[in-house]
Scaffold this active site. Structure first.
Site, PDB file in Angstrom:
ATOM      1  N   HIS A   1       0.837  -1.188   0.000  1.00  0.00           N
ATOM      2  CA  HIS A   1       0.000   0.000   0.000  1.00  0.00           C
ATOM      3  C   HIS A   1       0.876   1.243   0.000  1.00  0.00           C
ATOM      4  O   HIS A   1       2.046   1.195   0.398  1.00  0.00           O
ATOM      5  CB  HIS A   1      -0.881   0.055   1.256  1.00  0.00           C
ATOM      6  CG  HIS A   1      -2.032  -0.884   1.267  1.00  0.00           C
ATOM      7  ND1 HIS A   1      -2.350  -1.649   2.370  1.00  0.00           N
ATOM      8  CD2 HIS A   1      -2.975  -1.174   0.325  1.00  0.00           C
ATOM      9  CE1 HIS A   1      -3.430  -2.369   2.109  1.00  0.00           C
ATOM     10  NE2 HIS A   1      -3.825  -2.107   0.875  1.00  0.00           N
TER      11      HIS A   1
ATOM     12  N   CYS B   1      -3.369   0.757   9.919  1.00  0.00           N
ATOM     13  CA  CYS B   1      -4.340  -0.186   9.358  1.00  0.00           C
ATOM     14  C   CYS B   1      -5.465  -0.536  10.319  1.00  0.00           C
ATOM     15  O   CYS B   1      -6.536  -0.942   9.894  1.00  0.00           O
ATOM     16  CB  CYS B   1      -3.645  -1.493   8.978  1.00  0.00           C
ATOM     17  SG  CYS B   1      -2.119  -1.344   8.052  1.00  0.00           S
TER      18      CYS B   1
END
Length: 252
Positions: free
Chosen positions: A160, A247
């Protein structure tokens, strides 16, 4: 300033989660203790934290940040890029709907929140294996309709965008050596975290406090020079699933 966060407890099924880390299987019991400490840290930073129960069938469900992007006028719920994770949004969206109108990005467009970085009114969207061009365009259109500037960045060298780039101040970014050289981030002060402490790039700045993962002393030293409180949190079991501090929550 953030006032709320949504998190989801890890479940015993996390041993079946997606991982490229090669650090062994996570210990669900230890992960739950680490998650509880994470929630307490957010609460200590002034946030009201809504804690969702584990969702059966979704071993990566604790990584709620990937499900949505939240800004002042809307919560944008995506179709996740990892097929095994599609459906996680079904129970997070109602929790978000208590606080924001909901917009949706539908497949074949995909995005994950780990690819979305906000700096004030500017959103960066990373193209990755999880966020495809159609997803980036759809997300960008919704954000722009709410008055935000958007820049789309190619970040397919990592999982990511926020694996390698994270804010630790209003105009300060933690970056990898690769992202330090990209012109898209040239307007910001950048603190380079070398590859031997790569996991520490995923540090979390919340209401004037920087949370950084335990075990990366050189990165912590760099962060302390910013003059803000720095708190270390152990997220070893989530690291085994390629996850980090950002996250584990949706903050707004």
């Amino acid at each position: 300033m953030f006032t709320r966060a949504i998190v989801r407890r890890p479940s015993p099924e996390m041993i079946h989660g997606i991982s490229t880390a090669r650090l062994g299987l996570p210990d669900p019991g230890l992960a739950l203790k680490q998650h509880d400490a994470y929630v307490r840290a957010l609460e200590g930073g002034g946030l009201i934290v809504d804690v969702l129960d584990p969702e059966p069938g979704f071993p990566d469900g604790c990584f709620v940040e990937d499900v949505a992007v939240v800004c002042e006028g809307v919560a944008i719920v995506g179709s996740l890029g990892a097929l095994a994770r599609r459906g996680e949004q079904e129970t997070v969206a109602p929790a978000l709907a208590r606080f924001r109108p909901i917009a949706h990005v539908e497949p074949p467009a995909t995005f994950e929140g780990g690819d979305v970085l906000r700096m004030g009114n500017l959103f960066f969207i990373g193209l990755s294996t999880r966020t495809n061009p159609a997803g980036a365009r759809s997300l960008a259109a919704i954000l722009r309709s709410h008055g935000h500037e958007v820049r789309i960045v190619d970040c397919d060298i990592g999982l990511h965008l926020k694996t390698d780039v994270n804010p630790v101040g209003e105009d300060v970014l933690l970056v990898s050596p690769y992202f330090d050289l990209l012109p898209e981030f040239a307007d910001f002060r950048r603190i380079v975290v070398e590859d031997d402490e790569a996991h520490a790039r995923n540090s979390l700045w919340v209401n004037g406090t920087i949370f950084t993962p335990t075990g990366f002393p050189r990165t912590r030293e760099k962060l302390e020079r910013l003059g803000m409180p720095v708190m270390t949190l152990d997220v070893s079991e989530f690291r085994k699933l390629d996850g980090g501090l950002t996250c584990l929550s949706l903050r707004f």
